[in-house]
Scaffold this active site. Structure first.
Site, PDB file in Angstrom:
ATOM      1  N   SER A   1      45.873  29.978  45.971  1.00  0.00           N
ATOM      2  CA  SER A   1      46.228  31.321  45.525  1.00  0.00           C
ATOM      3  C   SER A   1      47.644  31.640  45.972  1.00  0.00           C
ATOM      4  O   SER A   1      48.155  31.044  46.944  1.00  0.00           O
ATOM      5  CB  SER A   1      45.252  32.335  46.132  1.00  0.00           C
ATOM      6  OG  SER A   1      45.718  33.654  45.985  1.00  0.00           O
TER       7      SER A   1
ATOM      8  N   TYR B   1      41.338  36.971  53.910  1.00  0.00           N
ATOM      9  CA  TYR B   1      41.336  36.255  52.630  1.00  0.00           C
ATOM     10  C   TYR B   1      42.547  35.335  52.525  1.00  0.00           C
ATOM     11  O   TYR B   1      42.423  34.162  52.136  1.00  0.00           O
ATOM     12  CB  TYR B   1      41.334  37.236  51.455  1.00  0.00           C
ATOM     13  CG  TYR B   1      41.379  36.507  50.127  1.00  0.00           C
ATOM     14  CD1 TYR B   1      40.266  35.833  49.642  1.00  0.00           C
ATOM     15  CD2 TYR B   1      42.563  36.458  49.383  1.00  0.00           C
ATOM     16  CE1 TYR B   1      40.307  35.134  48.446  1.00  0.00           C
ATOM     17  CE2 TYR B   1      42.614  35.764  48.188  1.00  0.00           C
ATOM     18  CZ  TYR B   1      41.490  35.106  47.721  1.00  0.00           C
ATOM     19  OH  TYR B   1      41.539  34.399  46.546  1.00  0.00           O
TER      20      TYR B   1
END
Length: 325
Positions: free
Chosen positions: A128, A152
């Site tokens: 990501s 995250y």
């Protein structure tokens, strides 16, 4: 088309947002798709395609190495797309351990199972843009260090580094994707800004912006992501790309307020967003350079933000008109 015809492909997270689109496209191209599924998602976009009956579903979680090894072995898997993850920032902030187990332990299990499987020829791991963390200079490029700070972001930094480790130490044929914020029809996480805003307008309610609305993000349409994943997998062996990471993005910069207003305008709504100003543990400004993908893979996005949003709005209108939520 011929590249995927007859290939045995494992997709983790096949009922998820990106996974549903990728699985359907692989089916269209003639692949034999095996999906690893933990939870049943009745309204998944995957089930909108009658070809879903051709997908073999393996029930299990990323934390179960034996299940993954069995799936790879019994189904003679050639290619793995590892997409499954706990992908919600707010959930990660509240439940870091479950996020770390899914995103970090789950990734090392996939990589280790692939290392032990003699038939696996290519692995694509979904990282990501969040893996880069907060950087002084933008846009992100693939040579920047991975330095997530919050749960995250850290989970994606770790998963990304694990994939690199398995290439450098074991020569596992793996590539890594780093995409901007994916959007499109089929995202059932209605706490994300795009589906939440569209649903709010369709319900006649003011959309809610959790942060102060100034956070800048790089929004990337899901069908462009599918083409990027497939092209990378197709070319990684012929171009000797194993071990490399690629950013995929349409290289836009737009803040949350601008994005919400764009959706309101496209939907012809005069509603005004409610700004809570409660965003925390998030990076203020992110966007990616896709120069490497464009030069190495000859990859380019097909959709700009307006085109992607129009298709997305149409999908949710149809979805909600059917009484689904």
């Amino acid at each position: 088309m011929d590249f995927w015809k007859g290939k045995n492909v494992l997709v983790t997270g096949c009922t998820g947002f990106l996974g549903s689109y990728l699985t359907k496209e692989l089916e269209n191209k003639g692949a034999n798709v095996v999906g690893l599924v933990r939870d049943l998602i009745p309204n998944s976009n995957l089930y909108s395609d009658p070809k879903i009956s051709n997908v073999c579903m393996v029930n299990g979680s990323l934390e179960d190495l034996e299940i993954i090894e069995r799936a790879l072995g019994e189904h003679e898997i050639d290619t793995v797309f590892h997409l499954a993850a706990q992908a919600i920032v707010g959930v990660a902030n509240r439940n870091p351990i479950s996020t770390f187990k899914a995103n970090i332990m789950g990734t090392w299990n996939i990589l280790e199972a692939c290392r032990r499987s003699p038939l696996v020829k290519r692995v694509i791991v979904a990282s990501s843009d969040k893996a880069y963390g907060d950087q002084e200079h933008l846009p992100y490029d693939e040579d920047m260090p991975l330095q997530g700070n919050h749960p995250y972001d850290v989970s994606k930094s770790c998963a990304d580094l694990l994939a690199q480790t398995y290439y450098h130490t074991y020569r596992l044929p793996v590539c890594i994707t780093r995409c901007g914020n994916l959007y499109g029809g089929g995202d059932l996480n209605f706490n994300r800004i795009i589906p939440q805003t569209i649903k709010s307008v369709l319900d006649g309610k003011a959309p809610v912006i959790r942060s102060d609305g100034t956070f800048i993000r790089d929004y990337f349409y899901v069908e462009d992501a599918v083409s990027a994943y497939l092209l990378l997998a197709e070319k990684m062996e012929s171009l000797n790309l194993q071990g490399e990471a690629f950013n995929f993005s349409n290289e836009i910069q737009i803040n949350v307020k601008e994005l919400v207003q764009k959706i309101l305008d496209l939907m012809g709504s005069e509603l005004k967003p409610i700004v809570l100003n409660k965003g925390e543990n998030e990076i203020k400004h992110q966007y990616l350079s896709s120069k490497k993908a464009m030069e190495s893979l000859n990859w380019y996005p097909n959709f700009n933000i307006e085109e992607g949003l129009i298709k997305t709005i149409s999908w949710y209108k149809n979805f909600i008109e059917k009484g689904l939520r």
